[in-house]
Motif scaffolding. Sequence first.
Motif, short mmCIF file in Angstrom:
data_model
loop_
_atom_site.label_atom_id
_atom_site.label_comp_id
_atom_site.label_asym_id
_atom_site.label_seq_id
_atom_site.Cartn_x
_atom_site.Cartn_y
_atom_site.Cartn_z
N ALA A 190 0.83 -1.21 0.00
CA ALA A 190 0.00 0.00 0.00
C ALA A 190 0.86 1.25 0.00
N GLU A 191 1.89 1.31 0.86
CA GLU A 191 2.78 2.46 0.88
C GLU A 191 3.51 2.62 -0.45
N GLY A 192 3.90 1.48 -1.03
CA GLY A 192 4.58 1.55 -2.32
C GLY A 192 3.71 2.15 -3.40
N ARG A 193 2.42 1.77 -3.41
CA ARG A 193 1.51 2.35 -4.40
C ARG A 193 1.33 3.84 -4.20
N VAL A 194 1.27 4.27 -2.94
CA VAL A 194 1.08 5.70 -2.66
C VAL A 194 2.25 6.51 -3.19
N HIS A 195 3.46 6.03 -2.99
CA HIS A 195 4.66 6.81 -3.30
C HIS A 195 5.36 6.38 -4.57
N GLY A 196 4.76 5.40 -5.30
CA GLY A 196 5.37 4.96 -6.54
C GLY A 196 6.68 4.25 -6.33
N LYS A 197 6.77 3.47 -5.24
CA LYS A 197 8.00 2.75 -4.91
C LYS A 197 7.73 1.26 -4.89
N ALA A 198 8.78 0.48 -5.08
CA ALA A 198 8.65 -0.97 -4.95
C ALA A 198 8.43 -1.32 -3.48
N PRO A 199 7.56 -2.28 -3.17
CA PRO A 199 7.27 -2.61 -1.77
C PRO A 199 8.52 -2.94 -0.96
N GLU A 200 9.51 -3.60 -1.58
CA GLU A 200 10.70 -4.00 -0.81
C GLU A 200 11.57 -2.82 -0.42
N THR A 201 11.32 -1.63 -1.01
CA THR A 201 12.11 -0.44 -0.64
C THR A 201 11.44 0.39 0.44
N VAL A 202 10.21 0.05 0.81
CA VAL A 202 9.49 0.82 1.83
C VAL A 202 10.13 0.59 3.19
N SER A 203 10.29 1.67 3.95
CA SER A 203 10.83 1.55 5.30
C SER A 203 9.91 2.29 6.26
N LEU A 204 9.95 1.89 7.52
CA LEU A 204 9.13 2.50 8.57
C LEU A 204 10.05 3.12 9.61
N HIS A 205 9.62 4.26 10.15
CA HIS A 205 10.36 4.83 11.27
C HIS A 205 10.42 3.80 12.39
N GLU A 206 11.56 3.71 13.08
CA GLU A 206 11.79 2.61 14.01
C GLU A 206 10.71 2.51 15.09
N VAL A 207 10.28 3.65 15.63
CA VAL A 207 9.23 3.61 16.65
C VAL A 207 7.95 3.00 16.08
N GLY A 208 7.55 3.48 14.90
CA GLY A 208 6.36 2.93 14.25
C GLY A 208 6.53 1.48 13.85
N ALA A 209 7.74 1.10 13.45
CA ALA A 209 7.99 -0.27 13.02
C ALA A 209 7.81 -1.25 14.16
N TRP A 210 8.43 -0.97 15.31
CA TRP A 210 8.33 -1.91 16.44
C TRP A 210 6.93 -1.89 17.05
N ASP A 211 6.30 -0.72 17.05
CA ASP A 211 4.92 -0.64 17.53
C ASP A 211 4.00 -1.50 16.66
N ALA A 212 4.14 -1.34 15.34
CA ALA A 212 3.32 -2.13 14.42
C ALA A 212 3.63 -3.61 14.53
N LEU A 213 4.89 -3.94 14.77
CA LEU A 213 5.27 -5.35 14.91
C LEU A 213 4.54 -6.00 16.07
N ILE A 214 4.50 -5.33 17.21
CA ILE A 214 3.78 -5.88 18.37
C ILE A 214 2.29 -5.95 18.08
#
Length: 415
Positions: A123-147
């Motif tokens: 979804a993020e890749g479609r929004v920004h015209g990027k390949a999904p494997e290049t999408v990154s999350l801010h570390e706080v958001g990444a670990w929060d989303a992981l839990i």
Amino acid sequence: MTTPHRRAVIDPSAGASGDMFLGALVAAGAGEDWLRDLPRRLDLAERVVVDIQPVQRASLAATKVTVTVGGEEERPGPHAHHSHHGHGPHRHVREIVARIEAGELSPTVKATASRVFRLLAEAEGRVHGKAPETVSLHEVGAWDALIDIVGTVEGFERLGVTEIHHTPIAVGRGWVEAAHGAMAVPAPATGILLEGLELASGGPVEGEAITPTGAALLKALSAGPPPARWRPVGQGWGAGARNPGGYANALRIWLAESASEAREVQIVLADMDDVPLEYLDPLRDALFAAGAVDVQVWATQMKKGRTGIRIEAQCALPELGTVSDAFFRHGTTAGVRHFPADRVVLPRRELLVEIGGQSIRVKVLDGPEGPRYKPEFDDVTAVARRSQLSALAVAQQAHDLARAVAGAKPNEEQQ
């Protein structure tokens, strides 16, 4: 000895977010210790803390789960998973998926949680015209989303839920402030994740009601609207971060059973004189799998004096098509007949008991003189085959265990 909760129905009428999912699952009976231990099992014990507290949302008692990352609580917003959100270290989605694969989790949880993250990245890749494997999350958001994501998937597993549905999703209304200016609700990535899901217009939520994590979880976990008939047997409310006062900002998760005892049914029947008798059981099984609530078979006399078999199935009207199709697919008939009928049935529910480490389903019928307990025949015979007990002895044990689980009084009807 527990009650099986094979089905859950998610009620996102006030929206949904990862922390709301976690709170609702805890409140529905998933427990707390496993969730507090989840950061350790994902090798995040030094960075992430999970706090669970009872709260109120507009006078409704709910459970609030707060995920704190390095002393900073992640507040979900329209760009909580935006690839350019925030400053400091970022984590690629492939790194997050690798952490899931290395975690102390069941294979099913690993596979499903990884799929949720891939949906977010796409979804993020479609929004920004990027390949999904290049999408990154801010570390706080990444670990929060992981839990949030791993905990939600594992929470359903702990409750024994294997089938998940949802009612229409509230997305909120209006505009929210994002990193690059005002943005209409739902935010772009959330909107992409909601494609194909049933939404609800209106409602009390001003602003964003559903986060990208909440949308991704619904997209990955839900099979769509609930069946025409289902019976709630439990529920839990998970609190959102805000407490606006005008409505309960909480997600409800129902635990449910199938309600197969349709009051109005269709009688679907066919006569066959050329079906091999050994294939009657597979046909019967196929009719039940197609939605029949009862199937009966008996001998009949057909034209020209031939002996045949009449097979009669009962089903609710929505399943008429699938049951008719099962007759054609698994039988030899060239046509079926159907007509409506009414059924008078007792209210029923199901318990799960264990004998020798093996599960047996027990149907509980609420009769006029008290509950009646009927162990499932297939389960009873399966346990009897693996043990030294007779089927009758297994059935009696299952009956007595079910009465004890249900808290039956000694003078209740036993048959």
